[in-house]
Scaffold this motif. Structure first.
Motif: not given
Length: 462
Positions: A113-116, A151-155, A164-166, A183-184
């Motif tokens: 997630n952080d990469d994106q 796409t991030m919010t979908a996760r 929270g995001l993994r 990531s968050n």
């Protein structure tokens, strides 16, 4: 006499190819950053035989490439130098992926997630700085940012720790059971900037959701500031630290209390954007508290350093680039919240001078080092991260000499797609709620949906 000294110093720098900086003289800043940017591109792989457009040489991962292009966008804008525009534009567009959300096929099983998020931050900057727009409106800088955001919010993961995001997108990757601040923080930061750019409160709602979750699991840690006096750094006032992350086991109670510059910077500048957008005092106070927390990353309240690894000389390749993003986020904060400017400018000036002193290594005599507090100059460290960090801390000296980040209402020209980023993989996204304020790209969305419906009907008839 001052002009003569400046000319002589520049001549000497040209002869030795070392860095000499006068932070009050734009000519020296332009000259030095041009040298450092050239050194940064020495690590670029995309123009070489067998290389991949947008990628840097091993051991630099895909996410850091996104960070590097963001640094070069800053360089282009703050130095008013468009030499690298075609190269940057080519790289940003080549890596978008089939669904225009920065999940390219070559990264689709290893990407986090952080990469994106860091590629999303790069194209958000392109939108705000009116960087040369793509020919294809579906790949507008704003549209690409919205694709990343959607796409991030979908996760957003309610299955563990109530949100929270993994760290990782895919279950088979190491780190999937870790929810980290970067990531968050990327999601929070992008949401804040999108809210301001589009004037769409739906994005701001997401910032509140991320902030509340981070606070609830103690990744945002509050304490009382007892450091040096100075503008917003008064003693006895609250500060916020951003801790690294939490393991999902035990309901996210096991916090890793490492502090990194880029985590602090993501939330600091995100809060500053939100204050600039909402004028809500709560975001002013949060910005001030995050700024007080950021003072831990300055030796003697002066020169920037990476507190968790630099003194022990254990910073890995990723961590050696963190000061680049921190410098970038400090510059943005000083523009978004004027009261932060004296403190941040002091930090940037002292750090830029120290960074210039470190840029005296290598066979070219302007390779930059990691430790800017090293009194002897270059410390023997070198790499993409070191070049990026020196470049950002120097270019951000000019952050108040150019227009502030644009919005769709005051001159921003980037075309958006509020429902962008859809995919046919595990990264599928639901559309963001669109309000009247989010007009960018609305007509394009209508056309796309209409064509899709007609195409579906024809297919069914066949």
């Amino acid at each position: 006499m001052k002009l003569v000294n400046c000319i002589l110093s520049l001549a000497l720098a040209s002869f030795t190819q070392a860095i000499w900086l006068d932070t009050n003289n734009v000519t020296t800043i332009e000259y030095d950053t041009a040298l450092i940017a050239k050194g940064l591109l020495d690590y670029y792989d995309g123009s070489k035989y067998g290389g991949t457009i947008g990628m840097f040489t091993w051991p630099y991962y895909w996410w850091e490439a996104g960070g590097a292009w963001g640094s070069l966008i800053d360089y282009t804008y703050y130095m008013q130098n468009d030499t690298l525009v075609p190269l940057i534009k080519q790289a940003l567009l080549y890596q978008t992926g089939n669904d225009d959300n920065y999940i390219p096929l070559n990264q689709s099983t290893t990407e986090g997630n952080d990469d994106q998020g860091f590629w999303g931050i790069a194209v958000m900057a392109a939108a705000e700085k009116n960087f040369s727009n793509p020919d294809d409106p579906a790949q507008g800088w704003l549209a690409l940012t919205q694709g990343v955001f959607n796409t991030m919010t979908a996760r957003w993961d309610l299955g563990e720790c109530q949100g929270g995001l993994r760290w990782q997108i895919f279950q088979w990757n190491s780190g999937y059971d870790y929810k980290n601040s970067v990531s968050n923080g990327c999601l929070f930061h992008l949401a804040a900037r999108l809210a301001r750019y589009t004037d769409n409160s739906s994005y701001a709602d997401w910032t509140e959701k991320v902030w509340d979750w981070m606070l609830g699991v103690n990744l945002i840690h509050e304490g009382q500031y007892w450091g040096n006096h100075g503008n917003l750094l008064q003693q006895g006032e609250p500060y916020y630290f951003i801790y690294d992350g939490v393991n999902v086991g035990g309901n996210c109670s096991n916090v890793t209390e490492l502090l990194w510059t880029y985590n602090q910077g993501l939330f600091l500048s995100g809060a500053a954007y939100l204050y600039n957008y909402t004028k809500d005092e709560i975001w002013y106070n949060r910005t001030a508290a995050l700024l007080r927390g950021a003072s831990i990353f300055f030796v003697n309240n002066s020169v920037m350093y990476e507190a968790s690894c630099q003194s022990s000389k254990t910073c890995n390749q990723d961590q050696r680039s963190f000061k680049a993003y921190f410098s970038r986020f400090l510059g943005l904060t000083s523009v978004m919240v004027a009261d932060t400017e004296p403190t941040i400018t002091s930090w940037l000036v002292d750090s830029a001078n120290a960074a210039a002193h470190s840029c005296s290594g290598g066979s070219d005599w302007h390779t930059c080092g990691l430790d800017w507090t090293n009194s002897t100059g270059w410390d023997g460290f070198w790499g993409l991260g070191e070049q990026m960090s020196a470049l950002e801390v120097m270019t951000n000296l000019r952050v108040h000499n150019v227009p502030a980040p644009y919005t769709a209402k005051n001159g921003g020209s980037s075309i958006g797609n509020p429902a962008g980023g859809y995919a046919t993989t595990l990264t599928d996204a639901s559309p963001l709620a669109i309000d009247a304020g989010d007009k960018a790209g609305a007509s394009i969305i209508t056309v796309i949906i209409s064509v899709s419906l007609i195409g579906s009907a024809v297919w069914l008839l066949i």
